[in-house]
Enzyme design. Structure first.
Site, short mmCIF file in Angstrom:
data_model
loop_
_atom_site.label_atom_id
_atom_site.label_comp_id
_atom_site.label_asym_id
_atom_site.label_seq_id
_atom_site.Cartn_x
_atom_site.Cartn_y
_atom_site.Cartn_z
N SER A 64 -1.38 6.70 14.18
CA SER A 64 -2.35 7.14 13.92
C SER A 64 -2.30 6.41 12.51
O SER A 64 -2.76 5.79 12.23
CB SER A 64 -2.63 8.71 13.94
OG SER A 64 -4.32 8.70 13.48
N ARG A 116 -7.30 13.99 20.53
CA ARG A 116 -6.21 15.40 19.88
C ARG A 116 -7.35 16.48 19.26
O ARG A 116 -6.29 17.89 19.54
CB ARG A 116 -5.48 14.61 19.35
CG ARG A 116 -4.73 12.87 20.00
CD ARG A 116 -4.18 12.51 19.29
NE ARG A 116 -3.66 12.91 17.91
CZ ARG A 116 -2.72 12.84 16.79
NH1 ARG A 116 -3.18 11.83 16.25
NH2 ARG A 116 -2.58 13.12 15.69
N LYS A 164 -3.62 1.92 10.95
CA LYS A 164 -4.43 2.24 10.65
C LYS A 164 -4.42 0.91 9.70
O LYS A 164 -4.98 -0.10 9.02
CB LYS A 164 -5.94 2.75 9.97
CG LYS A 164 -6.00 3.78 11.14
CD LYS A 164 -7.50 5.49 10.63
CE LYS A 164 -6.13 6.04 10.28
NZ LYS A 164 -5.68 6.92 11.29
N LYS A 165 -3.18 1.64 8.81
CA LYS A 165 -2.22 0.60 7.55
C LYS A 165 -2.39 -0.51 7.75
O LYS A 165 -2.29 -1.56 7.16
CB LYS A 165 -1.06 1.07 7.60
CG LYS A 165 -1.44 3.17 6.27
CD LYS A 165 -2.09 2.81 5.15
CE LYS A 165 -2.17 3.60 4.26
NZ LYS A 165 -3.29 3.77 2.77
N THR A 205 -9.29 11.16 -0.45
CA THR A 205 -9.40 10.19 -1.54
C THR A 205 -10.61 9.77 -1.55
O THR A 205 -11.22 9.48 -2.73
CB THR A 205 -8.36 8.95 -1.25
OG1 THR A 205 -6.84 9.62 -1.42
CG2 THR A 205 -8.04 7.93 -2.71
N ASP A 213 0.85 -1.06 0.09
CA ASP A 213 -0.30 0.24 -0.25
C ASP A 213 0.90 1.30 0.01
O ASP A 213 1.90 1.12 -0.01
CB ASP A 213 -0.65 0.10 1.68
CG ASP A 213 -2.41 1.03 0.81
OD1 ASP A 213 -2.09 1.63 -0.03
OD2 ASP A 213 -2.70 1.11 1.88
N LYS A 214 0.22 2.86 0.18
CA LYS A 214 1.35 3.53 -0.12
C LYS A 214 0.19 4.43 0.64
O LYS A 214 -1.37 4.36 0.86
CB LYS A 214 1.06 4.49 -1.89
CG LYS A 214 1.41 5.71 -2.18
CD LYS A 214 -0.18 6.40 -1.35
CE LYS A 214 -0.12 7.86 -1.97
NZ LYS A 214 -1.70 8.49 -1.98
N HIS A 215 1.20 5.55 1.50
CA HIS A 215 0.39 6.18 2.21
C HIS A 215 0.77 8.19 1.69
O HIS A 215 2.06 7.81 2.08
CB HIS A 215 0.30 6.54 3.87
CG HIS A 215 0.00 7.50 4.50
ND1 HIS A 215 -2.07 7.20 4.86
CD2 HIS A 215 0.58 8.62 5.31
CE1 HIS A 215 -1.82 8.48 5.31
NE2 HIS A 215 -0.34 9.15 5.55
N SER A 216 -0.12 8.88 1.71
CA SER A 216 0.59 10.44 1.52
C SER A 216 -0.02 10.96 2.91
O SER A 216 -0.73 10.76 3.66
CB SER A 216 -0.36 10.94 0.83
OG SER A 216 0.05 11.84 0.20
#
Length: 434
Positions: free
Chosen positions: A182, A167, A186-187, A119, A79-82
């Site tokens: 955080s 938060r 999730k990832k 997204t 996967d990818k996260h930005s």
């Protein structure tokens, strides 16, 4: 175990250990920890930090506070996260391209945050498409398309869901340790074996200095790898929109132009770079350069577009979306150009102000309950360094009403600076970690 003891140790800057952090995460998930205690814990962590071992332990504890998905060992799960930016629709191109190259991509994504787009909001501008799916539906979409871009269920990292909400109202969002836990909880709950991170740097990013971006990238990469997920990060430029559009349907249109071979540019190039790292880390390519070439080939041959079409159809979108995407995407009733007030070079852009202008048009939320208008936003943004003449269009506004367009035009006229000399345009990729 007692919440007060854990908070006191965090307050004093002492190590907490996995047992205490597991207890805290479970208490967050089942409300055994009160809001006041959670807020005190978050503030103590913000002020004193956790250290790398406790940061990893908190990430794993929050991951394990809910369901952790598992997958057959037939394909690498990546996967990818930005970290968020403007015109950042990489996921829409990268997820199907990775699937076309042999990966399984269960991409758990989010909605708009602050001045940046989400997204899920972008995908939902496709008529009929829903991003909230059951685990069974998720598995069916992945079986059919190799990729799925979905929202996190209530069972995924519930400790993070609770702590994030606290938060947000206690001025503790900025904690590097809590940001890391955080994102990664999730990832990792999605059952990933590999992850590539896109850490944004610049006026349109949350991290506006090289030091801040490098610190976040380092924390994310070190923590994810310590948690057993092979991870690398690229620090990439966000001093101008990645794609020349801000807004949900408008960004889907830019992604479709890349997927169908109509344009390349910065969105295409960053997709290939991120995908190359991901494929290399998953042993689906010999190195990042070879992996980038594989991603480019998946796009050029139309295989990535085919996987995108399978995914969107399986999630309720039009069956023939890939072939007729212009027909299906919504259009705004008002389209207006913003023109250059004088000749010169596009010298700088205040990215956050541009994002807020798009939100003012209705492309994002000012409060959580706001509805999003999928048709509105900004497109045809002229890139940094471009030489323009007086009266030349700098961008186009897409609005529901003329008064909204006029207000956004005023905001944007202050956000784009024109100089007499050509500026030095920052590189697309600043650094790589891992």
């Amino acid at each position: 175990m007692d919440a007060r003891q854990i908070i006191a140790k965090a307050r004093d800057g002492r190590a907490l250990g996995p047992e205490a952090l597991n207890w805290m995460a479970q208490g967050l998930a089942d409300h055994g920890v009160s809001d006041a205690q959670a807020a005190a814990f978050a503030m103590a962590v913000l002020l004193n930090g956790l250290g790398s071992e406790d940061r990893t332990a908190l990430t794993l504890a929050m991951r394990d506070s809910g369901q952790v998905l598992s997958w057959p060992k037939t394909r690498p799960v990546i996967d990818k996260h930005s970290t968020g930016g403007l015109g950042d629709c990489v996921s829409l191109v990268l997820a199907p391209a990775l699937a076309a190259c042999g990966a399984l991509v269960p991409m758990v994504s989010g909605r708009g945050l602050g001045h940046t787009g989400g997204t899920l909001d972008k995908l939902e501008s496709i008529p009929g498409l829903g991003t909230t799916v059951s685990e069974g539906q998720l598995r069916r979409v992945l079986d059919h398309a190799g990729c799925a871009i979905v929202s996190a269920s209530a069972d995924i990292a519930p400790a993070d869901r609770r702590l994030y909400a606290i938060r947000d109202v206690t001025a503790t969002v900025e904690s590097l340790d809590l940001i890391t836990a955080s994102i990664l909880s999730k990832k990792l709950a999605a059952g990933l074996e590999g992850l590539v991170l896109d850490v944004k740097l610049g006026s349109g990013a949350f991290m506006k200095t090289p030091e801040a971006a490098h610190a976040l990238a380092t924390a994310l990469v070190e923590t994810a790898n310590a948690a057993g997920c092979k991870t690398s990060a690229l620090i990439t430029d966000m001093n101008q929109p990645l794609a020349p559009a801000l807004g949900n349907a408008l960004e889907v249109a830019e992604a479709m132009r890349v997927l169908t071979g109509q344009v390349q540019g910065r969105l295409h190039d960053l997709t290939c770079a991120l995908g190359g790292v991901a494929l290399s880390n998953a042993d689906l390519a010999t190195d990042p350069t070879a992996g980038a070439a594989q991603i480019a080939d998946a796009i050029e041959t139309g295989r990535a577009a085919e996987h995108f079409g399978r995914m969107t159809a399986a999630m309720g979108g039009p069956v023939h979306f890939i072939d007729q995407w212009q027909r299906f995407l919504p259009e705004a009733t008002v389209i207006m150009e913003v023109q250059a007030p004088r000749a010169g070079y596009i010298a700088s852009m205040q990215g956050e102000a541009m994002g807020l202008a798009a939100i003012a048009l209705g492309a994002g939320r000012q409060v959580e309950s706001d509805a999003v208008d999928p048709a509105v936003g900004i497109d045809k943004v002229v890139p940094l360094g471009t030489k323009v003449t007086k009266g030349q269009p700098l961008l186009r506004l897409h609005a529901a009403r003329m008064d909204q367009a006029d207000r956004a035009a005023e905001m944007l006229s202050q956000a784009i600076a024109i100089s007499d000399s050509a500026p030095e345009v920052p590189p697309l990729i600043h650094d790589r970690l891992g």
